[in-house]
Design an enzyme around this catalytic site. Sequence first.
Site, mmCIF file in Angstrom:
data_model
loop_
_atom_site.group_PDB
_atom_site.id
_atom_site.type_symbol
_atom_site.label_atom_id
_atom_site.label_comp_id
_atom_site.label_asym_id
_atom_site.label_seq_id
_atom_site.Cartn_x
_atom_site.Cartn_y
_atom_site.Cartn_z
ATOM 1 N N TYR A 111 46.556 37.912 50.040
ATOM 2 C CA TYR A 111 45.491 38.809 50.487
ATOM 3 C C TYR A 111 45.527 40.094 49.662
ATOM 4 C CZ TYR A 111 45.038 35.707 54.492
ATOM 5 O OH TYR A 111 44.840 34.604 55.289
ATOM 6 N N ASN A 134 34.632 33.622 56.429
ATOM 7 C CA ASN A 134 34.061 32.826 55.345
ATOM 8 C C ASN A 134 33.211 31.704 55.947
ATOM 9 O OD1 ASN A 134 33.573 31.114 53.164
ATOM 10 N ND2 ASN A 134 35.718 30.583 52.870
ATOM 11 N N CYS A 142 39.220 29.663 50.962
ATOM 12 C CA CYS A 142 40.036 30.617 51.712
ATOM 13 C C CYS A 142 41.393 30.014 52.098
ATOM 14 C CB CYS A 142 39.282 31.129 52.933
ATOM 15 S SG CYS A 142 38.647 29.856 54.021
ATOM 16 N N HIS A 143 41.498 28.689 52.071
ATOM 17 C CA HIS A 143 42.791 28.056 52.379
ATOM 18 C C HIS A 143 43.841 28.354 51.309
ATOM 19 C CE1 HIS A 143 40.592 25.102 49.916
ATOM 20 N NE2 HIS A 143 41.774 24.707 49.484
ATOM 21 N N GLU A 169 46.085 19.620 47.388
ATOM 22 C CA GLU A 169 45.912 20.234 46.077
ATOM 23 C C GLU A 169 47.232 20.345 45.302
ATOM 24 O OE1 GLU A 169 43.573 23.818 46.092
ATOM 25 O OE2 GLU A 169 42.043 22.930 47.369
#
Length: 177
Positions: A111, A134, A142-143, A169
């Site tokens: 952040y 979001n 945002c993850h 990912e």
Amino acid sequence: METMKYDEIKSPIGVLTLGWSGGEQPGLCHVEFGGFADVERELSNWSKRWYSTVQWQRDPEALSEAAAQLQDYFAGTRERFDMPLALRGTPFQVKVWQALLEVPFGETRSYKQIAERIGAPKAVRAVGGSNNRNPVPLIVPCHRIIGSGGALVGYGGGLDIKTYLLQHEGIMSGGAL
């Protein structure tokens, strides 16, 4: 008064409801965790605020490209989304979401790093609040945003979904970053 379009897709993280605005800035405007019947109230409240309408109509054709790209993502054949977005929020929120779009597949940012990226280094909490609001999670990733010490903190879909996405990912394995 604009009628918002929606469709539902099945995914490894559950049913997702996709929203499309065909207005002045046409594009994907919302992704919600859950089926339309479960999230209709939230979508109506959101669209009333940002589009001055509570009307939603199912239209799979309008959302076919977004649905296909999300299915490709979950199948492991897509790392970047390529669809028009209709992001509605405060100017600060939109600035944060644009910065989130720059975080590549397979990487994370804190952040604090996002706050610094947008030129507001002391606005870490406000970045977190914008991240939480979001309207198009997954597409605006945002993850991929984590705490400064590498901790998984907050996610609108729940930390189990955030964990799944980070593992998908290749960012996390065995529950650790």
